[in-house]
Motif scaffolding. Structure first.
Motif, PDB file in Angstrom:
ATOM      1  N   PHE A   1       0.840  -1.200   0.000  1.00 39.65           N
ATOM      2  CA  PHE A   1       0.000   0.000   0.000  1.00 39.65           C
ATOM      3  C   PHE A   1       0.871   1.244   0.000  1.00 39.65           C
ATOM      4  CE2 PHE A   1      -2.423   3.430   1.899  1.00 39.65           C
ATOM      5  CZ  PHE A   1      -3.560   3.410   1.120  1.00 39.65           C
ATOM      6  N   GLU A   2       1.891   1.251   0.850  1.00 42.09           N
ATOM      7  CA  GLU A   2       2.791   2.394   0.942  1.00 42.09           C
ATOM      8  C   GLU A   2       3.587   2.567  -0.349  1.00 42.09           C
ATOM      9  OE1 GLU A   2       2.386  -0.008   3.178  1.00 42.09           O
ATOM     10  OE2 GLU A   2       1.729   1.015   4.998  1.00 42.09           O
TER      11      GLU A   2
ATOM     12  N   HIS B   1       2.524   1.775  -3.365  1.00 47.15           N
ATOM     13  CA  HIS B   1       1.638   2.365  -4.369  1.00 47.15           C
ATOM     14  C   HIS B   1       1.491   3.861  -4.139  1.00 47.15           C
ATOM     15  CE1 HIS B   1      -2.372   3.225  -2.566  1.00 47.15           C
ATOM     16  NE2 HIS B   1      -2.671   3.667  -3.764  1.00 47.15           N
ATOM     17  N   GLU B   2       1.434   4.285  -2.876  1.00 48.83           N
ATOM     18  CA  GLU B   2       1.332   5.720  -2.586  1.00 48.83           C
ATOM     19  C   GLU B   2       2.594   6.463  -3.025  1.00 48.83           C
ATOM     20  OE1 GLU B   2       0.294   5.863   1.600  1.00 48.83           O
ATOM     21  OE2 GLU B   2      -1.776   6.321   1.019  1.00 48.83           O
ATOM     22  N   ALA B   3       3.763   5.874  -2.782  1.00 46.97           N
ATOM     23  CA  ALA B   3       5.023   6.516  -3.196  1.00 46.97           C
ATOM     24  C   ALA B   3       5.081   6.632  -4.715  1.00 46.97           C
ATOM     25  CB  ALA B   3       6.213   5.724  -2.667  1.00 46.97           C
ATOM     26  N   PHE B   4       4.648   5.593  -5.423  1.00 48.16           N
ATOM     27  CA  PHE B   4       4.641   5.650  -6.884  1.00 48.16           C
ATOM     28  C   PHE B   4       3.659   6.707  -7.384  1.00 48.16           C
ATOM     29  CE2 PHE B   4       5.874   0.913  -6.757  1.00 48.16           C
ATOM     30  CZ  PHE B   4       7.226   1.210  -6.758  1.00 48.16           C
ATOM     31  N   GLU B   5       2.498   6.788  -6.763  1.00 45.95           N
ATOM     32  CA  GLU B   5       1.505   7.795  -7.165  1.00 45.95           C
ATOM     33  C   GLU B   5       2.048   9.213  -7.024  1.00 45.95           C
ATOM     34  OE1 GLU B   5      -2.143   7.171  -4.992  1.00 45.95           O
ATOM     35  OE2 GLU B   5      -2.935   5.881  -6.574  1.00 45.95           O
ATOM     36  N   GLU B   6       2.832   9.445  -5.983  1.00 43.11           N
ATOM     37  CA  GLU B   6       3.384  10.782  -5.769  1.00 43.11           C
ATOM     38  C   GLU B   6       4.349  11.198  -6.875  1.00 43.11           C
ATOM     39  OE1 GLU B   6       4.969  11.167  -1.821  1.00 43.11           O
ATOM     40  OE2 GLU B   6       3.071  10.573  -0.907  1.00 43.11           O
TER      41      GLU B   6
ATOM     42  N   GLN C   1      -0.604  -0.456 -10.035  1.00 45.61           N
ATOM     43  CA  GLN C   1      -1.614  -1.513 -10.090  1.00 45.61           C
ATOM     44  C   GLN C   1      -1.082  -2.821  -9.509  1.00 45.61           C
ATOM     45  OE1 GLN C   1      -2.705  -1.230 -14.266  1.00 45.61           O
ATOM     46  NE2 GLN C   1      -4.572  -0.121 -13.708  1.00 45.61           N
ATOM     47  N   VAL C   2       0.164  -3.146  -9.782  1.00 46.30           N
ATOM     48  CA  VAL C   2       0.765  -4.361  -9.216  1.00 46.30           C
ATOM     49  C   VAL C   2       0.834  -4.242  -7.698  1.00 46.30           C
ATOM     50  CG1 VAL C   2       2.919  -5.674  -9.056  1.00 46.30           C
ATOM     51  CG2 VAL C   2       2.010  -5.027 -11.305  1.00 46.30           C
ATOM     52  N   ALA C   3       1.287  -3.099  -7.205  1.00 46.98           N
ATOM     53  CA  ALA C   3       1.378  -2.903  -5.749  1.00 46.98           C
ATOM     54  C   ALA C   3       0.003  -3.010  -5.100  1.00 46.98           C
ATOM     55  CB  ALA C   3       2.034  -1.558  -5.435  1.00 46.98           C
ATOM     56  N   VAL C   4      -1.007  -2.426  -5.716  1.00 42.93           N
ATOM     57  CA  VAL C   4      -2.371  -2.515  -5.181  1.00 42.93           C
ATOM     58  C   VAL C   4      -2.844  -3.971  -5.211  1.00 42.93           C
ATOM     59  CG1 VAL C   4      -4.794  -1.891  -5.601  1.00 42.93           C
ATOM     60  CG2 VAL C   4      -3.024  -0.130  -5.675  1.00 42.93           C
ATOM     61  N   GLY C   5      -2.532  -4.682  -6.281  1.00 43.73           N
ATOM     62  CA  GLY C   5      -2.912  -6.095  -6.364  1.00 43.73           C
ATOM     63  C   GLY C   5      -2.307  -6.911  -5.238  1.00 43.73           C
ATOM     64  N   TYR C   6      -1.025  -6.704  -4.966  1.00 41.08           N
ATOM     65  CA  TYR C   6      -0.391  -7.440  -3.871  1.00 41.08           C
ATOM     66  C   TYR C   6      -0.906  -6.984  -2.508  1.00 41.08           C
ATOM     67  CZ  TYR C   6       2.725 -10.057  -6.889  1.00 41.08           C
ATOM     68  OH  TYR C   6       3.218 -10.933  -7.820  1.00 41.08           O
ATOM     69  N   HIS C   7      -1.218  -5.714  -2.373  1.00 39.40           N
ATOM     70  CA  HIS C   7      -1.813  -5.232  -1.119  1.00 39.40           C
ATOM     71  C   HIS C   7      -3.155  -5.927  -0.878  1.00 39.40           C
ATOM     72  CE1 HIS C   7      -3.458  -2.727   2.002  1.00 39.40           C
ATOM     73  NE2 HIS C   7      -4.450  -2.373   1.200  1.00 39.40           N
TER      74      HIS C   7
ATOM     75  N   LEU D   1      -4.361  -6.264 -14.502  1.00 42.67           N
ATOM     76  CA  LEU D   1      -4.245  -4.940 -15.133  1.00 42.67           C
ATOM     77  C   LEU D   1      -2.793  -4.480 -15.149  1.00 42.67           C
ATOM     78  CD1 LEU D   1      -7.353  -3.153 -13.560  1.00 42.67           C
ATOM     79  CD2 LEU D   1      -7.051  -3.796 -15.968  1.00 42.67           C
ATOM     80  N   GLY D   2      -2.108  -4.660 -14.023  1.00 46.53           N
ATOM     81  CA  GLY D   2      -0.703  -4.266 -13.957  1.00 46.53           C
ATOM     82  C   GLY D   2       0.150  -5.074 -14.915  1.00 46.53           C
ATOM     83  N   HIS D   3      -0.106  -6.381 -14.979  1.00 50.97           N
ATOM     84  CA  HIS D   3       0.643  -7.240 -15.900  1.00 50.97           C
ATOM     85  C   HIS D   3       0.449  -6.782 -17.337  1.00 50.97           C
ATOM     86  CE1 HIS D   3       1.484 -10.775 -18.388  1.00 50.97           C
ATOM     87  NE2 HIS D   3       2.450 -10.983 -17.503  1.00 50.97           N
ATOM     88  N   GLY D   4      -0.776  -6.468 -17.702  1.00 45.07           N
ATOM     89  CA  GLY D   4      -1.054  -6.007 -19.060  1.00 45.07           C
ATOM     90  C   GLY D   4      -0.295  -4.738 -19.409  1.00 45.07           C
ATOM     91  N   LYS D   5      -0.145  -3.869 -18.441  1.00 39.52           N
ATOM     92  CA  LYS D   5       0.592  -2.626 -18.682  1.00 39.52           C
ATOM     93  C   LYS D   5       2.103  -2.850 -18.709  1.00 39.52           C
ATOM     94  CE  LYS D   5      -2.802   0.781 -17.262  1.00 39.52           C
ATOM     95  NZ  LYS D   5      -3.946  -0.104 -17.105  1.00 39.52           N
ATOM     96  N   LEU D   6       2.577  -3.913 -18.061  1.00 44.52           N
ATOM     97  CA  LEU D   6       4.007  -4.235 -18.090  1.00 44.52           C
ATOM     98  C   LEU D   6       4.428  -4.883 -19.414  1.00 44.52           C
ATOM     99  CD1 LEU D   6       4.518  -5.761 -14.524  1.00 44.52           C
ATOM    100  CD2 LEU D   6       5.372  -3.545 -15.336  1.00 44.52           C
ATOM    101  N   GLU D   7       3.498  -5.531 -20.097  1.00 43.39           N
ATOM    102  CA  GLU D   7       3.828  -6.310 -21.298  1.00 43.39           C
ATOM    103  C   GLU D   7       4.592  -5.537 -22.369  1.00 43.39           C
ATOM    104  OE1 GLU D   7       0.107  -8.190 -22.341  1.00 43.39           O
ATOM    105  OE2 GLU D   7       0.825 -10.065 -21.463  1.00 43.39           O
ATOM    106  N   PRO D   8       4.239  -4.280 -22.684  1.00 39.75           N
ATOM    107  CA  PRO D   8       4.939  -3.596 -23.777  1.00 39.75           C
ATOM    108  C   PRO D   8       6.377  -3.169 -23.456  1.00 39.75           C
ATOM    109  CG  PRO D   8       2.864  -2.466 -23.235  1.00 39.75           C
ATOM    110  CD  PRO D   8       3.091  -3.515 -22.219  1.00 39.75           C
TER     111      PRO D   8
END
Length: 125
Positions: free
Chosen positions: A23-24, A26-31, A50-56, A71-78
């Protein structure tokens, strides 16, 4: 891909993720989002959020973990295997495996802790 590094707060997110503080993380990444809005680092940060939120959600027993990991995996693919120093290949592989496993197989007993925490590794490239 931009050659610009991530803002300093990104590394706090990596540290939190590695500590299992999703959770923390994901907040750091959002900032960091405003600082990278104009380039591809934005897309990688959104994937990491999204990956951090998924694991949280998974570690906390909340519904929606598989969806967020997907969702996070899909965004990592490219992304290439290493992007801005992030070992995307290893994270992509781990997220895909965890997304497809039943939550009970990932959690240790009644502890809200994921067995063998996923890591967000920094590498060269």
């Amino acid at each position: 891909m931009s050659a610009a590094p991530f803002p300093a707060g990104f590394y706090e997110g990596v540290r939190r993720f590695a500590a299992g503080e999703y959770f923390e993380a994901h907040e750091a990444f959002e900032e960091c989002l405003d600082a990278v809005e104009a380039d591809d680092r934005w897309d990688l940060l959104v994937a990491l959020i999204q990956v951090a939120v998924g694991y949280h959600k998974l570690a906390s027993g909340y519904p929606g973990a598989e969806r967020m990991l997907g969702l996070g995996h899909g965004k990592l693919e490219p992304f290439p295997d290493v992007a801005w120093g992030v070992d995307v290949a290893a994270l992509r592989c781990r997220v895909a495996a965890d997304r497809d496993r039943p939550a009970a197989a990932l959690l240790g007993g009644d502890r809200p802790r994921i067995i063998a925490d996923p890591r967000l590794r920094l590498g060269s490239g």
